[in-house]
Scaffold this motif. Sequence first.
Motif, mmCIF file in Angstrom:
data_model
loop_
_atom_site.group_PDB
_atom_site.id
_atom_site.type_symbol
_atom_site.label_atom_id
_atom_site.label_comp_id
_atom_site.label_asym_id
_atom_site.label_seq_id
_atom_site.Cartn_x
_atom_site.Cartn_y
_atom_site.Cartn_z
ATOM 1 N N MET A 249 0.773 -1.111 -0.055
ATOM 2 C CA MET A 249 0.022 -0.078 -0.028
ATOM 3 C C MET A 249 0.796 1.298 -0.138
ATOM 4 S SD MET A 249 -2.986 -1.451 0.321
ATOM 5 C CE MET A 249 -4.058 0.047 0.843
ATOM 6 N N ILE A 250 0.562 2.244 -0.784
ATOM 7 C CA ILE A 250 1.399 3.463 -1.026
ATOM 8 C C ILE A 250 0.232 4.630 -0.995
ATOM 9 C CG2 ILE A 250 2.666 4.977 -2.383
ATOM 10 C CD1 ILE A 250 3.809 2.344 -3.386
ATOM 11 N N GLY A 251 0.537 5.573 -0.243
ATOM 12 C CA GLY A 251 -0.486 6.762 -0.127
ATOM 13 C C GLY A 251 -0.103 7.608 -1.356
ATOM 14 N N ALA A 252 -0.957 7.908 -2.086
ATOM 15 C CA ALA A 252 -0.491 8.883 -3.401
ATOM 16 C C ALA A 252 -0.343 10.151 -2.902
ATOM 17 C CB ALA A 252 -1.950 9.150 -4.404
ATOM 18 N N ASN A 253 -0.621 10.864 -1.819
ATOM 19 C CA ASN A 253 -0.242 11.999 -1.491
ATOM 20 C C ASN A 253 1.133 12.146 -0.663
ATOM 21 O OD1 ASN A 253 -1.210 10.671 0.742
ATOM 22 N ND2 ASN A 253 -2.000 12.614 1.761
ATOM 23 N N ALA A 254 1.646 11.228 -0.093
ATOM 24 C CA ALA A 254 2.622 11.008 0.639
ATOM 25 C C ALA A 254 3.870 10.464 -0.266
ATOM 26 C CB ALA A 254 2.501 10.121 1.981
ATOM 27 N N ASP A 282 -8.286 10.363 -4.490
ATOM 28 C CA ASP A 282 -9.531 11.349 -4.380
ATOM 29 C C ASP A 282 -8.813 12.769 -3.947
ATOM 30 O OD1 ASP A 282 -10.655 11.407 -1.517
ATOM 31 O OD2 ASP A 282 -9.741 9.713 -1.939
ATOM 32 N N MET A 283 -7.849 12.690 -3.141
ATOM 33 C CA MET A 283 -7.515 14.057 -2.265
ATOM 34 C C MET A 283 -6.069 14.386 -2.932
ATOM 35 S SD MET A 283 -6.350 12.355 1.346
ATOM 36 C CE MET A 283 -5.535 13.756 2.138
ATOM 37 N N CYS A 284 -5.544 13.470 -3.975
ATOM 38 C CA CYS A 284 -4.136 13.864 -4.288
ATOM 39 C C CYS A 284 -4.004 14.702 -5.634
ATOM 40 C CB CYS A 284 -3.217 12.556 -4.520
ATOM 41 S SG CYS A 284 -1.651 12.814 -5.084
ATOM 42 N N PRO A 285 -3.483 15.702 -5.661
ATOM 43 C CA PRO A 285 -3.262 16.590 -6.673
ATOM 44 C C PRO A 285 -2.787 15.827 -8.011
ATOM 45 C CG PRO A 285 -2.334 17.899 -5.102
ATOM 46 C CD PRO A 285 -2.622 16.494 -4.774
#
Length: 410
Positions: A249-254, A282-285
């Motif tokens: 799992m990887i957070g798109a924003n981080a 959904d919350m990542c530019p």
Amino acid sequence: LYTIKFERSMSNDDQEVADQALNLFAEHVDNEEENSKFSLVEPSDEHFEQLLEILRNKLEDGIGECVYEVGIGDGCPDGLSDEDMEASHATLLTLTESLNADLSLLRDKQAEDGKVAEYLIRRRPTDEDFTEVRVAVIGNVDAGKSTLLGVLTHGELDNGRGFARTKLFRHKHEQETGRTSSVGNDILGFDSKGTIVNQADAHNTQDWKKICSNSSKVITFIDLAGHEKYLKTTIFGMTGHLPDFGMLMIGANAGIIGMTKEHLGLSLALGVPVYVVVTKIDMCPPNVLEETMNVLTKILKSPGCRKIPLLVSTQDDVIVSATNFTSERICPIFQISNVTGQNMDLLKAFLNLLSVRNNFKEGDLAEFQIDDTYSVPGVGECIIHYKVHHIEYNVQCTLYIVHEIWQSSR
């Protein structure tokens, strides 16, 4: 066209050679018939029995399921007409019914000479057992591991503030901090037609016994800790629970930070095939998401990994990646959102097609992994075990724990 010519007078040796030639010719004709794309179009009774035996062997090799291609044969262009495809489907449906299995269409596409179809054939649930696939969920802290499992197993999207993960936490400090500190287990059941059977009751809890009894395949998620100080616990979960696959799992924003590389390296060292799930899209530019994907692709293609990244965006990508995933070269990548549910259907379809990688033989001894121990007043020492091999009922067993021997029977 094959022509076999025999002389009137033959010696015994010549007769033996001729018999062998006839047998080889008969086997060749049978193989040609079985491998032909028209093999399912109105087969004879004898050929039907041969097809039934072939399908039975495919199901046994796939531990209860297989992917069957229709319209592909040797030595001729791929594809069938609509009439021949309909006849082939009817024959395949009869074959699966004879083996107590269900037939599900995965996809059909246009080929050079007509249509080609791929079907999922899976045995129906029985009282004896079900197919289990174990998936270790790894990744850095705050990547959304527990949240994703909550969405998958309970069928309810997250509210953006961690509501889905609260259904999985085992300890009070996990509820307070929102971080997993222990090895947790959650299951996702699929029936013979590929439909998810998980249903929460009025108290929002899952009945594991009911899920397993209604499932032909059960995905067991091993929820591991992402924080650095719990690395020992994560290593224990990766080694002791014998996962078939790893879900990184990887957070798109981080992006790729913290323990992400360490968890990936652990999977590679243990030889566990890994697929990647990029969350929080959904919350990542868009520019940050693009940068995260570029760094991820670079790492997967590096000499240390030598993976082939495959971004899954369509149903065709799901089938290609799932059927070739056991080669350990392909690394599927999913971009999902636990809040909006974007691409969640692709991930579920991929999990439905995952096959068992660790195949145990019937004659192997039963093996239990000790997950945890605790003491109950008035009862004594108890253990929490994790079954790895099959064990029969009403069989006297010996359980070895360090230097003690306990006798138990089921």
